[in-house]
Write a protein that holds these residues in place. Structure first.
Motif, mmCIF file in Angstrom:
data_model
loop_
_atom_site.group_PDB
_atom_site.id
_atom_site.type_symbol
_atom_site.label_atom_id
_atom_site.label_comp_id
_atom_site.label_asym_id
_atom_site.label_seq_id
_atom_site.Cartn_x
_atom_site.Cartn_y
_atom_site.Cartn_z
ATOM 1 N N GLU A 242 0.721 -1.341 0.067
ATOM 2 C CA GLU A 242 0.026 -0.082 -0.065
ATOM 3 C C GLU A 242 0.925 1.381 -0.175
ATOM 4 O O GLU A 242 0.596 2.381 -0.727
ATOM 5 N N LYS A 243 1.817 1.169 0.788
ATOM 6 C CA LYS A 243 2.871 2.519 0.934
ATOM 7 C C LYS A 243 3.638 2.344 -0.416
ATOM 8 O O LYS A 243 3.606 3.614 -1.012
ATOM 9 N N LEU A 244 3.900 1.475 -1.050
ATOM 10 C CA LEU A 244 4.773 1.440 -2.290
ATOM 11 C C LEU A 244 3.764 2.043 -3.376
ATOM 12 O O LEU A 244 3.958 3.015 -4.221
ATOM 13 N N ALA A 245 2.505 1.789 -3.411
ATOM 14 C CA ALA A 245 1.337 1.844 -4.280
ATOM 15 C C ALA A 245 1.178 3.655 -4.213
ATOM 16 O O ALA A 245 1.281 4.319 -5.248
ATOM 17 N N ALA A 246 1.065 3.891 -3.031
ATOM 18 C CA ALA A 246 1.014 5.365 -2.643
ATOM 19 C C ALA A 246 2.161 6.372 -3.069
ATOM 20 O O ALA A 246 2.113 7.283 -3.704
ATOM 21 N N LYS A 247 3.190 5.793 -2.980
ATOM 22 C CA LYS A 247 4.562 6.412 -3.310
ATOM 23 C C LYS A 247 4.703 6.479 -4.940
ATOM 24 O O LYS A 247 5.079 7.612 -5.375
ATOM 25 N N LEU A 248 4.134 5.592 -5.717
ATOM 26 C CA LEU A 248 4.094 5.551 -7.078
ATOM 27 C C LEU A 248 3.304 6.602 -7.473
ATOM 28 O O LEU A 248 3.555 7.413 -8.490
ATOM 29 N N GLU A 249 2.069 6.803 -7.000
ATOM 30 C CA GLU A 249 1.117 7.579 -7.312
ATOM 31 C C GLU A 249 1.556 9.213 -7.077
ATOM 32 O O GLU A 249 1.263 9.910 -8.007
ATOM 33 N N PHE A 250 2.356 9.338 -6.066
ATOM 34 C CA PHE A 250 2.767 10.593 -5.616
ATOM 35 C C PHE A 250 3.844 10.698 -6.859
ATOM 36 O O PHE A 250 3.852 11.947 -7.233
ATOM 37 N N GLN A 251 4.687 9.716 -7.057
ATOM 38 C CA GLN A 251 5.972 10.085 -7.983
ATOM 39 C C GLN A 251 5.174 10.377 -9.359
ATOM 40 O O GLN A 251 5.666 11.386 -10.143
ATOM 41 N N LEU A 252 4.048 10.060 -9.727
ATOM 42 C CA LEU A 252 3.383 10.488 -10.990
ATOM 43 C C LEU A 252 2.881 11.732 -11.106
ATOM 44 O O LEU A 252 2.725 12.371 -12.238
ATOM 45 N N GLU A 253 2.587 12.465 -9.784
ATOM 46 C CA GLU A 253 2.256 13.815 -9.734
ATOM 47 C C GLU A 253 3.490 14.970 -10.012
ATOM 48 O O GLU A 253 3.236 15.758 -10.181
ATOM 49 N N LEU A 254 4.742 14.446 -9.586
ATOM 50 C CA LEU A 254 5.860 15.033 -9.969
ATOM 51 C C LEU A 254 6.361 15.292 -11.297
ATOM 52 O O LEU A 254 5.930 14.476 -11.906
ATOM 53 N N GLU A 255 7.106 16.198 -11.503
ATOM 54 C CA GLU A 255 7.610 16.422 -12.668
ATOM 55 C C GLU A 255 9.105 15.478 -12.917
ATOM 56 O O GLU A 255 9.652 15.116 -11.772
ATOM 57 N N PRO A 256 9.248 14.936 -14.078
ATOM 58 C CA PRO A 256 10.461 14.126 -14.149
ATOM 59 C C PRO A 256 11.679 14.323 -13.526
ATOM 60 O O PRO A 256 12.250 13.472 -13.010
ATOM 61 N N ALA A 257 11.968 15.756 -13.461
ATOM 62 C CA ALA A 257 13.195 16.218 -12.995
ATOM 63 C C ALA A 257 13.326 16.348 -11.584
ATOM 64 O O ALA A 257 14.299 16.050 -10.843
ATOM 65 N N THR A 258 12.110 16.156 -10.802
ATOM 66 C CA THR A 258 12.235 16.279 -9.314
ATOM 67 C C THR A 258 11.706 14.859 -8.732
ATOM 68 O O THR A 258 11.512 14.549 -7.502
ATOM 69 N N GLN A 259 11.735 13.724 -9.547
ATOM 70 C CA GLN A 259 11.326 12.358 -9.134
ATOM 71 C C GLN A 259 12.616 11.805 -8.533
ATOM 72 O O GLN A 259 13.779 12.129 -8.929
ATOM 73 N N SER A 260 12.235 11.029 -7.419
ATOM 74 C CA SER A 260 13.462 10.235 -6.879
ATOM 75 C C SER A 260 13.725 9.101 -7.362
ATOM 76 O O SER A 260 13.021 8.320 -7.434
ATOM 77 N N PRO A 261 15.013 8.915 -7.790
ATOM 78 C CA PRO A 261 15.363 7.620 -8.083
ATOM 79 C C PRO A 261 15.382 6.379 -7.175
ATOM 80 O O PRO A 261 15.335 5.102 -7.560
ATOM 81 N N SER A 262 15.219 6.652 -5.733
ATOM 82 C CA SER A 262 14.904 5.598 -4.866
ATOM 83 C C SER A 262 13.664 4.888 -4.988
ATOM 84 O O SER A 262 13.702 3.594 -4.498
ATOM 85 N N ILE A 263 12.575 5.111 -5.799
ATOM 86 C CA ILE A 263 11.595 4.591 -5.871
ATOM 87 C C ILE A 263 11.853 3.130 -6.707
ATOM 88 O O ILE A 263 11.085 2.243 -6.458
ATOM 89 N N SER A 264 12.685 3.269 -7.692
ATOM 90 C CA SER A 264 13.052 2.015 -8.451
ATOM 91 C C SER A 264 13.561 0.905 -7.332
ATOM 92 O O SER A 264 13.446 -0.099 -7.562
#
Length: 88
Positions: free
Chosen positions: A33-55
Motif C-alpha cells: 500500500e505504501k509503495l502504491a501510494a509512493k508511485l502515485e505521488f511520483q506520478l504527480e511530480l515532474e520527471p526532473a524532481t522524481q526520486s530514483p530511490s523509488i526504483s
C-alpha cells in the motif's frame, strides 16, 4: 501508451492485487500500500524532481514477493521497467 499512463495502470494493478489477495500478511499488505501510494505521488511530480530511490524500493518489494506471490512480483518488475523508461 505513454509511460506515465502505463505506470499509473501498473500502480492500479498493484492495488487490484491487494484486493485479490486478502491473505497477504499485514506487514506485506502495508508495504505494498505504501509503495502504491509512493508511485502515485511520483506520478504527480515532474520527471526532473522524481526520486530514483523509488526504483530501488520497487525492486526490493519484487524480490520479497517473488516466491509466494509471483504475479505481484511480476507487476512490480514491470513497474521497475517503466520507471527506467521514463528516466527514474
Amino acid at each position: 501508451m505513454p509511460d506515465r499512463e502505463k505506470l499509473q495502470q501498473q500502480a492500479d494493478i498493484v492495488r487490484e492485487q491487494l484486493e485479490k489477495h486478502p491473505e497477504l500478511p499485514l506487514e506485506k499488505r502495508e508495504a505494498l500500500e505504501k509503495l502504491a501510494a509512493k508511485l502515485e505521488f511520483q506520478l504527480e511530480l515532474e520527471p526532473a524532481t522524481q526520486s530514483p530511490s523509488i526504483s530501488d524500493d520497487v525492486t526490493r518489494a519484487a524480490a520479497e514477493f517473488d516466491a509466494e506471490h509471483p504475479v505481484i512480483a511480476g507487476v512490480l518488475r514491470n513497474i521497475v521497467n517503466t520507471l527506467g523508461s521514463i528516466g527514474i
